[in-house]
Scaffold this motif. Sequence first.
Motif, PDB file in Angstrom:
ATOM      1  N   ARG A  72       0.828  -1.206   0.000  1.00 56.61           N
ATOM      2  CA  ARG A  72       0.000   0.000   0.000  1.00 56.61           C
ATOM      3  C   ARG A  72       0.866   1.261   0.000  1.00 56.61           C
ATOM      4  NH1 ARG A  72      -3.969  -1.559   4.885  1.00 56.61           N
ATOM      5  NH2 ARG A  72      -2.012  -2.510   5.553  1.00 56.61           N
ATOM      6  N   SER A  73       2.145   1.107   0.389  1.00 61.40           N
ATOM      7  CA  SER A  73       3.036   2.277   0.447  1.00 61.40           C
ATOM      8  C   SER A  73       4.046   2.308  -0.692  1.00 61.40           C
ATOM      9  CB  SER A  73       3.791   2.279   1.787  1.00 61.40           C
ATOM     10  OG  SER A  73       4.574   1.089   1.924  1.00 61.40           O
ATOM     11  N   LYS A  75       6.028   3.180  -3.908  1.00 63.90           N
ATOM     12  CA  LYS A  75       6.164   4.394  -4.688  1.00 63.90           C
ATOM     13  C   LYS A  75       6.841   4.138  -6.039  1.00 63.90           C
ATOM     14  CE  LYS A  75       4.555   7.024  -1.377  1.00 63.90           C
ATOM     15  NZ  LYS A  75       3.230   7.687  -1.498  1.00 63.90           N
ATOM     16  N   LYS A 103      -0.626   1.922  -8.096  1.00 61.31           N
ATOM     17  CA  LYS A 103      -0.613   3.390  -8.186  1.00 61.31           C
ATOM     18  C   LYS A 103       0.758   3.959  -7.829  1.00 61.31           C
ATOM     19  CE  LYS A 103      -5.554   3.835  -7.237  1.00 61.31           C
ATOM     20  NZ  LYS A 103      -5.896   4.068  -8.656  1.00 61.31           N
ATOM     21  N   GLU A 105       4.361   5.983  -8.174  1.00 65.68           N
ATOM     22  CA  GLU A 105       4.733   7.321  -8.620  1.00 65.68           C
ATOM     23  C   GLU A 105       5.917   7.284  -9.582  1.00 65.68           C
ATOM     24  OE1 GLU A 105       5.396   9.766  -5.227  1.00 65.68           O
ATOM     25  OE2 GLU A 105       3.318   9.632  -4.507  1.00 65.68           O
ATOM     26  N   GLN A 106       6.742   6.230  -9.481  1.00 67.60           N
ATOM     27  CA  GLN A 106       7.877   6.053 -10.374  1.00 67.60           C
ATOM     28  C   GLN A 106       7.793   4.684 -11.047  1.00 67.60           C
ATOM     29  OE1 GLN A 106      10.752   7.335  -6.995  1.00 67.60           O
ATOM     30  NE2 GLN A 106      11.892   7.642  -8.868  1.00 67.60           N
ATOM     31  N   CYS A 125      -2.323   6.641 -16.369  1.00 61.19           N
ATOM     32  CA  CYS A 125      -2.170   6.519 -14.916  1.00 61.19           C
ATOM     33  C   CYS A 125      -2.073   7.907 -14.292  1.00 61.19           C
ATOM     34  CB  CYS A 125      -0.938   5.689 -14.586  1.00 61.19           C
ATOM     35  SG  CYS A 125      -0.620   5.524 -12.821  1.00 61.19           S
ATOM     36  N   SER A 126      -2.916   8.174 -13.327  1.00 61.26           N
ATOM     37  CA  SER A 126      -2.977   9.511 -12.728  1.00 61.26           C
ATOM     38  C   SER A 126      -1.911   9.747 -11.668  1.00 61.26           C
ATOM     39  CB  SER A 126      -4.355   9.742 -12.115  1.00 61.26           C
ATOM     40  OG  SER A 126      -4.595   8.791 -11.083  1.00 61.26           O
ATOM     41  N   THR A 127      -1.216   8.680 -11.207  1.00 65.07           N
ATOM     42  CA  THR A 127      -0.270   8.840 -10.095  1.00 65.07           C
ATOM     43  C   THR A 127       1.189   8.922 -10.534  1.00 65.07           C
ATOM     44  OG1 THR A 127      -0.141   6.435  -9.781  1.00 65.07           O
ATOM     45  CG2 THR A 127      -1.806   7.638  -8.508  1.00 65.07           C
ATOM     46  N   ILE A 128       1.512   8.465 -11.734  1.00 66.55           N
ATOM     47  CA  ILE A 128       2.918   8.411 -12.151  1.00 66.55           C
ATOM     48  C   ILE A 128       3.498   9.813 -12.303  1.00 66.55           C
ATOM     49  CG2 ILE A 128       4.498   7.752 -13.999  1.00 66.55           C
ATOM     50  CD1 ILE A 128       2.826   5.357 -14.573  1.00 66.55           C
ATOM     51  N   LYS A 129       4.612  10.037 -11.594  1.00 68.83           N
ATOM     52  CA  LYS A 129       5.325  11.306 -11.680  1.00 68.83           C
ATOM     53  C   LYS A 129       6.626  11.176 -12.472  1.00 68.83           C
ATOM     54  CE  LYS A 129       3.588  13.016  -7.224  1.00 68.83           C
ATOM     55  NZ  LYS A 129       3.974  13.519  -5.877  1.00 68.83           N
ATOM     56  N   SER A 148       0.054  13.769 -13.800  1.00 65.21           N
ATOM     57  CA  SER A 148       1.017  14.040 -12.731  1.00 65.21           C
ATOM     58  C   SER A 148       2.465  13.904 -13.197  1.00 65.21           C
ATOM     59  CB  SER A 148       0.782  13.090 -11.550  1.00 65.21           C
ATOM     60  OG  SER A 148      -0.531  13.210 -11.043  1.00 65.21           O
TER      61      SER A 148
END
Length: 375
Positions: A72-73, A75, A103, A105-106, A125-129, A148
């Motif tokens: 769940r954490s 990234k 979800k 971010e990388q 994907c809305s979370t990928i930075k 994002s």
Amino acid sequence: MSDEISKLSDELLEHILSFLPTKQAIAASLVCKRWKTLWRSLSTLHLDDSIYQNYISFVKFVYGVFICGDFRSIKKFHLVCQSCDSYPNQIKIWAAHAALNLKVEQLELIFPFSNYSLLSGVFVCSTIKELKLEGLLVDSLSCVNLPSLKIMHLQRAKFHDFKLVAMLLSGCPLLESLSLSFKCRGMPANVAAAVDVADLKHLASATFGPFMMNLKAFSNVKFLSLCETFWIPSQDHMPTYDNLTRLEFSCYAKDWGEIVKCLKNCPKLQNLVIRKALAGSPNNHHEEVESLMEPVFEVPQCISSHLKTFYLAEYEDFNSQFQMVRFIWREAKVLRTITLSSSVGKKKRKMMRRQMLERLSRCCMGRVNCNLLFD
């Protein structure tokens, strides 16, 4: 030492384990009973099939991680596949699972060849930075929406259609850093025919081939590197770069006059890097250099008032290369350093530097506040 480590919090231990390949992180977490479940809360999944005996054992391991882990954490999802042809469908599922279910971010995916495609869900994907892909095949895109995304590096990519490149970039409105290396069918014959890309207002750094697309979409960048080909400058197709402070490219030295014209569109340029400047035959006679008639250029504001460093790689003492150095030496009033890179030995470089200073002093005023370096 073990007692000291046991005093660390679970959060700190999880952070330390996240720097290890996932297989090693799991092995390390089994050292003591308290750590046994720590790997299930890792913030990074680092999977590499090269450390497994065969692809079957790797596939089983990855599915085991997905089934048993909490994540769940998480990234970052980093996947290196040297044998991706052996399990292409599984990799598509893993990448889509990381993007849409975990979800992350990388997302980093590294493939050996540019013949591997991804499910379209990865590109919505809305979370990928941060997205880094090597060896990617893009044969179709139904939709691109990466709201994002701030960093995108695509290396050794292959696009079936040039319009897909524009579509991909236009779906990244917050993009700040871009590095793009690819081959494409239907490449535009010239910049004027290139497919337009939506303005990337947040883009600060861009590295790509100048033949790819209309440069207007990248006019806000501070760092621009034109790679993989020689820049054939055209002021008509070059926008004004009001924020650009560093420019890198390779060119034909005979185009120096056109390059100077284009630099008028870079009013704040401080660092100019020319990786390669192909020219004609080498010059071995100083008299030939001194008698060379240099065209008269209108000096751009960036050179006269802002340029601080000039770097010319693969310097071979060509007449046309010397023209470039002489122009910068003479016209850049706040210049601090000229660096010429050459493959010759150290002793030869010292001699070249001495000769260069002598030749510059004969044709233009000496510079006491500027260093001439041979790298």
